[in-house]
Design a protein around this motif. Sequence first.
Motif, PDB file in Angstrom:
ATOM      1  N   ASN A   1       0.842  -1.189  -0.076  1.00 28.20           N
ATOM      2  CA  ASN A   1       0.012   0.207  -0.234  1.00 28.20           C
ATOM      3  C   ASN A   1       0.914   1.209   0.064  1.00 28.20           C
ATOM      4  N   LEU A   2       0.550   2.227  -0.915  1.00 31.45           N
ATOM      5  CA  LEU A   2       1.435   3.536  -1.150  1.00 31.45           C
ATOM      6  C   LEU A   2       1.609   4.029   0.280  1.00 31.45           C
ATOM      7  N   PHE A   3       0.374   4.231   1.031  1.00 29.99           N
ATOM      8  CA  PHE A   3       0.393   5.221   1.932  1.00 29.99           C
ATOM      9  C   PHE A   3       0.714   4.479   3.220  1.00 29.99           C
ATOM     10  N   THR A   4       0.581   3.249   3.546  1.00 31.97           N
ATOM     11  CA  THR A   4       0.911   2.790   4.804  1.00 31.97           C
ATOM     12  C   THR A   4       2.279   1.736   4.690  1.00 31.97           C
ATOM     13  N   ASP A   5       2.676   1.007   3.674  1.00 33.06           N
ATOM     14  CA  ASP A   5       3.599   0.136   3.592  1.00 33.06           C
ATOM     15  C   ASP A   5       4.951   0.472   3.158  1.00 33.06           C
ATOM     16  N   VAL A   6       4.748   1.492   2.350  1.00 34.61           N
ATOM     17  CA  VAL A   6       6.149   1.849   1.521  1.00 34.61           C
ATOM     18  C   VAL A   6       7.077   2.678   2.460  1.00 34.61           C
ATOM     19  N   ARG A   7       6.622   3.215   3.594  1.00 34.70           N
ATOM     20  CA  ARG A   7       7.247   3.928   4.486  1.00 34.70           C
ATOM     21  C   ARG A   7       8.343   3.138   5.080  1.00 34.70           C
ATOM     22  N   THR A   8       7.700   1.854   5.584  1.00 39.14           N
ATOM     23  CA  THR A   8       8.627   0.758   6.420  1.00 39.14           C
ATOM     24  C   THR A   8       9.114  -0.399   5.698  1.00 39.14           C
ATOM     25  N   TYR A   9       8.887  -0.534   4.390  1.00 40.04           N
ATOM     26  CA  TYR A   9       9.438  -1.690   3.301  1.00 40.04           C
ATOM     27  C   TYR A   9      10.977  -1.193   3.465  1.00 40.04           C
ATOM     28  N   ARG A  10      11.821  -2.069   3.339  1.00 39.96           N
ATOM     29  CA  ARG A  10      13.079  -1.998   3.067  1.00 39.96           C
ATOM     30  C   ARG A  10      13.569  -2.701   1.910  1.00 39.96           C
ATOM     31  N   LEU A  11      13.799  -1.946   1.045  1.00 42.37           N
ATOM     32  CA  LEU A  11      14.248  -2.501  -0.379  1.00 42.37           C
ATOM     33  C   LEU A  11      15.678  -3.185  -0.303  1.00 42.37           C
ATOM     34  N   PRO A  12      15.653  -4.409  -0.754  1.00 45.16           N
ATOM     35  CA  PRO A  12      17.378  -4.706  -0.562  1.00 45.16           C
ATOM     36  C   PRO A  12      17.809  -3.958  -1.691  1.00 45.16           C
ATOM     37  N   LEU A  13      19.374  -3.727  -1.679  1.00 48.09           N
ATOM     38  CA  LEU A  13      20.461  -3.289  -2.397  1.00 48.09           C
ATOM     39  C   LEU A  13      20.474  -3.567  -3.809  1.00 48.09           C
ATOM     40  N   ALA A  14      20.123  -5.198  -4.032  1.00 49.20           N
ATOM     41  CA  ALA A  14      20.055  -5.523  -5.315  1.00 49.20           C
ATOM     42  C   ALA A  14      18.594  -5.099  -6.091  1.00 49.20           C
ATOM     43  N   GLY A  15      17.606  -4.988  -5.407  1.00 51.25           N
ATOM     44  CA  GLY A  15      16.385  -4.240  -5.776  1.00 51.25           C
ATOM     45  C   GLY A  15      16.720  -2.829  -6.098  1.00 51.25           C
ATOM     46  N   LEU A  16      17.277  -2.054  -5.281  1.00 56.28           N
ATOM     47  CA  LEU A  16      17.479  -0.950  -5.766  1.00 56.28           C
ATOM     48  C   LEU A  16      18.471  -0.371  -6.829  1.00 56.28           C
ATOM     49  N   VAL A  17      19.498  -1.315  -7.015  1.00 55.92           N
ATOM     50  CA  VAL A  17      20.442  -1.486  -8.397  1.00 55.92           C
ATOM     51  C   VAL A  17      19.445  -1.735  -9.549  1.00 55.92           C
ATOM     52  N   SER A  18      18.482  -2.652  -9.413  1.00 58.71           N
ATOM     53  CA  SER A  18      17.763  -3.128 -10.447  1.00 58.71           C
ATOM     54  C   SER A  18      16.656  -1.851 -10.894  1.00 58.71           C
ATOM     55  N   ILE A  19      16.257  -1.146  -9.928  1.00 65.80           N
ATOM     56  CA  ILE A  19      15.313   0.004 -10.161  1.00 65.80           C
ATOM     57  C   ILE A  19      15.931   1.063 -10.840  1.00 65.80           C
TER      58      ILE A  19
END
Length: 143
Positions: free
Chosen positions: A15-33
């Motif tokens: 959920n963009l309003f509740t979960d995105v603030r607490t979700y920790r994207l892995p470093l590999a996911g950040l590189v992919s984005i």
Amino acid sequence: MSEVSKPRPQYRNLNLFTDVRTYRLPLAGLVSILHRVSGFLMFLLLPFIIWLFDKSISSEISFGQFSAAFSAGLWIFPGWFVKLVVLALIWSYLHHLFAGVRHLYLDVSHRTTKEFGRHSAATVLVASIALTLILGAKLFGLY
């Protein structure tokens, strides 16, 4: 006796309003984005890249216009802004190149461990940012 651990949260539908603030994207996911962002940036600025290339090789007069774009600017954009756009292009090219090589290596070697993904992603980020800083220093005339 076995110790009962606290269940880890599972994010299936973020959920963009509740979960995105607490979700920790892995470093590999950040590189992919960032790989996708850098590809989009290069595609978006392709007309500018073609214009720069054309001005740099057509003639001595057009090379003068090419050089003046970095000092005097282009149209309404000052020279420092043109340099920032070129710096963004440098970063996007380097990041896209290193992340693409990383993805190809992962596809060929099948090294899909979490630890290797984290280390290779950190290598891509460090290499692309370090080379961008070095080339950016040259672009802005620091050496």
